[in-house]
Write a protein that holds these residues in place. Structure first.
Motif, PDB file in Angstrom:
ATOM      1  N   ASN A 121      27.745  12.125  66.953  1.00  0.00           N
ATOM      2  CA  ASN A 121      28.360  10.863  67.360  1.00  0.00           C
ATOM      3  C   ASN A 121      29.361  11.148  68.465  1.00  0.00           C
ATOM      4  O   ASN A 121      30.115  12.114  68.397  1.00  0.00           O
TER       5      ASN A 121
ATOM      6  N   ALA B  51      21.732   6.971  54.350  1.00  0.00           N
ATOM      7  CA  ALA B  51      20.709   7.001  55.401  1.00  0.00           C
ATOM      8  C   ALA B  51      20.544   5.677  56.136  1.00  0.00           C
ATOM      9  O   ALA B  51      20.285   5.667  57.323  1.00  0.00           O
ATOM     10  N   GLY B  52      20.685   4.542  55.485  1.00  0.00           N
ATOM     11  CA  GLY B  52      20.416   3.266  56.128  1.00  0.00           C
ATOM     12  C   GLY B  52      21.602   2.597  56.790  1.00  0.00           C
ATOM     13  O   GLY B  52      21.457   1.521  57.363  1.00  0.00           O
TER      14      GLY B  52
ATOM     15  N   ALA C  18      23.719   3.593  59.406  1.00  0.00           N
ATOM     16  CA  ALA C  18      23.934   3.730  60.843  1.00  0.00           C
ATOM     17  C   ALA C  18      22.954   4.753  61.393  1.00  0.00           C
ATOM     18  O   ALA C  18      22.295   5.463  60.633  1.00  0.00           O
ATOM     19  N   THR C  19      22.894   4.839  62.713  1.00  0.00           N
ATOM     20  CA  THR C  19      22.025   5.827  63.335  1.00  0.00           C
ATOM     21  C   THR C  19      22.873   6.951  63.914  1.00  0.00           C
ATOM     22  O   THR C  19      24.075   6.792  64.150  1.00  0.00           O
ATOM     23  N   TRP C  20      22.249   8.074  64.149  1.00  0.00           N
ATOM     24  CA  TRP C  20      22.930   9.198  64.782  1.00  0.00           C
ATOM     25  C   TRP C  20      23.195   8.860  66.238  1.00  0.00           C
ATOM     26  O   TRP C  20      22.570   7.963  66.805  1.00  0.00           O
ATOM     27  N   ASP C  21      24.073   9.597  66.877  1.00  0.00           N
ATOM     28  CA  ASP C  21      24.332   9.486  68.308  1.00  0.00           C
ATOM     29  C   ASP C  21      24.952   8.150  68.706  1.00  0.00           C
ATOM     30  O   ASP C  21      24.637   7.582  69.728  1.00  0.00           O
ATOM     31  N   THR C  22      25.861   7.647  67.883  1.00  0.00           N
ATOM     32  CA  THR C  22      26.594   6.428  68.213  1.00  0.00           C
ATOM     33  C   THR C  22      27.715   6.768  69.180  1.00  0.00           C
ATOM     34  O   THR C  22      28.231   7.881  69.182  1.00  0.00           O
TER      35      THR C  22
ATOM     36  N   ARG D  52      27.202   7.454  61.085  1.00  0.00           N
ATOM     37  CA  ARG D  52      26.380   8.237  60.168  1.00  0.00           C
ATOM     38  C   ARG D  52      26.841   9.686  60.230  1.00  0.00           C
ATOM     39  O   ARG D  52      26.975  10.261  61.317  1.00  0.00           O
TER      40      ARG D  52
END
Length: 111
Positions: free
Chosen positions: A101, A57-58, A60-64, A10
């Motif tokens: 990320n 927005a849908g 992936a998530t942050w902080d991968t 993301r």
């Protein structure tokens, strides 16, 4: 067809992320937008290694966290001005992209 896994990261600004990932040796292969002012979905590649960078927005998530295995971790360390950490399995550096990320870059130890 060669099967592969491609992580989706993301990002807030795909163009800025493409420039940042270029420092790791990635080049943009393509970009898709459903309409000109809608979010971008970009493929960057370093040889056969691909990452998808998505402003959606849908997706992936942050902080991968992604692990990137390379032949020369010292070159990456120089690019980012970081020391190489010695682990039992590899020599590594840890970098964080503009969106939080994390990319752990390592050169495996020879057996």
């Amino acid at each position: 067809m060669k099967e592969q896994v491609i992580p989706i990261l993301r990002v807030a600004d795909a163009a800025a992320s493409v420039r940042w990932y270029a420092r790791l040796g990635f080049v943009q292969e393509w970009e898709h937008r459903f309409e000109p002012d809608l979010p971008a979905f970009v493929d960057v590649a370093r040889g056969d290694v691909h990452l998808f960078l998505s402003e959606h927005a849908g997706d992936a998530t942050w902080d991968t966290l992604v692990y990137l295995r390379v032949a020369d971790v010292d070159a990456v360390a120089r690019e980012f001005g970081l020391p190489v950490e010695e682990a039992p399995w590899a020599r590594e550096v840890h970098v964080t992209d503009p969106d939080g990320n994390r990319v752990r870059v390592g050169t495996p130890r020879e057996e």
